[in-house]
Design an enzyme around this catalytic site. Structure first.
Site, short mmCIF file in Angstrom:
data_model
loop_
_atom_site.label_atom_id
_atom_site.label_comp_id
_atom_site.label_asym_id
_atom_site.label_seq_id
_atom_site.Cartn_x
_atom_site.Cartn_y
_atom_site.Cartn_z
N GLU A 1 40.88 57.69 77.25
CA GLU A 1 40.23 56.40 77.05
C GLU A 1 40.14 56.01 75.58
OE1 GLU A 1 38.87 54.05 79.23
OE2 GLU A 1 40.15 55.15 80.61
N ASP B 1 37.09 58.90 84.29
CA ASP B 1 37.19 58.49 82.89
C ASP B 1 35.87 58.64 82.14
OD1 ASP B 1 39.91 57.72 83.12
OD2 ASP B 1 39.30 55.83 84.05
N ASP C 1 36.64 60.43 78.53
CA ASP C 1 37.93 61.13 78.61
C ASP C 1 38.77 60.78 77.38
OD1 ASP C 1 40.02 62.64 79.56
OD2 ASP C 1 40.84 61.04 80.81
#
Length: 432
Positions: A162, A194, A159
């Site tokens: 992140e 994520d 993601d």
């Protein structure tokens, strides 16, 4: 080639609609509880595109119970009796009326055919760019993707949140560690989770492997529990359709000054693991160890899918659970990445049930299992309010949910939460 004439009924069941409107009006005037079912049945009848010929046939629609269907059949018998009597009195004028009606129909047909010819001669309008994109997206979702063994590779999706931070000068540790570990990855906006893994073929088709990772540092975990994001995120992860959810928890230094006691955070993680069989909790010492864990999971998926020569194909979310049974036969059904992205978006159209769950999760101490147990009994706030109204006393209403069993251990909701929910949904807001 002759043009095809299509006739669409505006009101397929005007007689039944008129009766329901009359009964609904009477129920509303007398404030009867049946008005809710009648309103639901009337809406379902208006939306149904085909003619219905009896109350029994109406039973396929939402809101039509046995009593309402019998009431329609009785009204229909009375209507046909009156119609047959009127038919005897009008037999003299039937022939002339029929001829006049046929003439009017022929005139309508000629007008429609003339308009259709004019439309065929006109140049079709060019679709806008937005309409073309929507049409392409719809066609893409309907297209079935098939990936034979050996035709795809596995890629880790990260993601964008992140790999970005408030301080742009900070080294992007996530990408740096993954590159050091030789993990094939790609940074992309994800609407849920994520990290996740996709299978991608040479044509660019992408299927999502049934594993999704939500990474949280200890201080972020404490913050999400305080503001209610923790339960809401768990609910969205459950709703995305992927059967294996991994909570990757990183220690924050010595785990001091987290905002909540460490014991409370560990208890929240244990509760998540015990209450949900599809959630796995993994703790790591630091960010590098977390990336090593993702590298290990990716290697295991490589063996499970690529090395095992497994064939993959696309399915819709309702078919996903059944498609997992094919996994042991050398093939497996998976979601398309585009479908997962669109269905999991925060602004996706939610059902009343899903909104009700998110609403309940905002209440203090109300976990996801408790919220789901309430919604399983009362699917909408309206049904819960009706149940409160049916109670004989205020005390009974406050204790309505106290004995409701929740979670795998089937523990009761309790008096305190039952009273809190009753107060939340029954107290009227008064402006100061």
């Amino acid at each position: 080639m002759e043009a095809r004439l299509e006739i669409k009924l505006e009101q397929p069941n005007p007689l039944f609609t008129r009766w329901l409107e009359r009964w609904l009006h009477e129920a509303e005037q007398r404030n009867r509880k049946s008005q809710h079912k009648l309103r639901q049945a009337l809406q379902a009848l208006r939306n149904y595109p085909l003619p219905l010929y009896s109350g029994r046939e109406c039973a396929v629609l939402r809101g039509f119970g046995t009593t309402l269907c019998q009431l329609i059949d009785e009204e229909l018998r009375q209507h046909r009796l009156l119609a047959s009597q009127a038919k005897l009195n009008m037999s003299a004028t039937a022939a002339s009326s029929s001829a006049e009606y046929q003439e009017q129909v022929q005139q309508v047909v000629k007008v429609v055919q003339r308009k259709q010819k004019q439309q065929q001669l006109q140049k079709p309008k060019k679709l806008t760019k937005k309409a073309q994109q929507e049409l392409a997206a719809a066609e893409e979702r309907e297209r079935v993707v098939h990936m034979p063994a050996g035709s795809y590779r596995i890629v880790l999706l990260v993601d964008t949140q992140e790999t970005s931070g408030k301080n742009k000068r900070i080294l992007d540790q996530t990408r740096s560690y993954l590159q050091t570990l030789n993990v094939e990855h790609e940074v992309r906006r994800l609407t849920v989770g994520d990290f996740l893994w996709i299978a991608r073929d040479a044509a660019g088709n992408e299927l999502v492997l049934p594993y999704i990772v939500e990474r949280k540092r200890m201080d972020d975990l404490a913050s999400s529990i305080r503001d209610g994001r923790f339960h809401e995120q768990k609910h969205r992860l459950h709703q995305c359709g992927l059967p294996h959810i991994i909570y990757l928890i990183e220690d924050y230094g010595d785990n001091e000054q987290l905002g909540l006691p460490l014991e409370s955070l560990l208890q929240a993680l244990v509760n998540s693991r015990v209450q949900s069989a599809d959630i796995q909790v993994v703790r790591c010492d630091n960010h590098y160890r977390s990336m090593c864990y993702l590298s290990g999971v990716g290697a295991a998926l490589q063996q499970l899918y690529v090395d095992a020569a497994k064939t993959l194909y696309s399915v819709d979310k309702p078919q996903l659970a059944r498609a997992q049974a094919d996994s042991c036969r050398g093939q497996e059904g998976l979601l398309k990445f585009r479908s997962l992205y669109e269905d999991s978006a925060r602004n996706a159209q939610l059902t009343v049930r899903e909104v009700f769950v998110q609403q309940l999760l905002q209440l203090h101490s109300l976990s996801l299992d408790r919220a789901l147990a309430i919604v399983e009994r009362y699917a909408t706030p309206r049904l819960l309010l009706d149940a409160y109204a049916a109670c004989q006393s205020e005390t009974e209403a406050r204790q309505l949910l106290a004995g409701l069993c929740c979670g795998p251990l089937q523990r009761p909701l309790g008096d305190k939460l039952s009273q809190c929910i009753h107060q939340f949904y029954t107290n009227e807001f008064k402006a100061g």
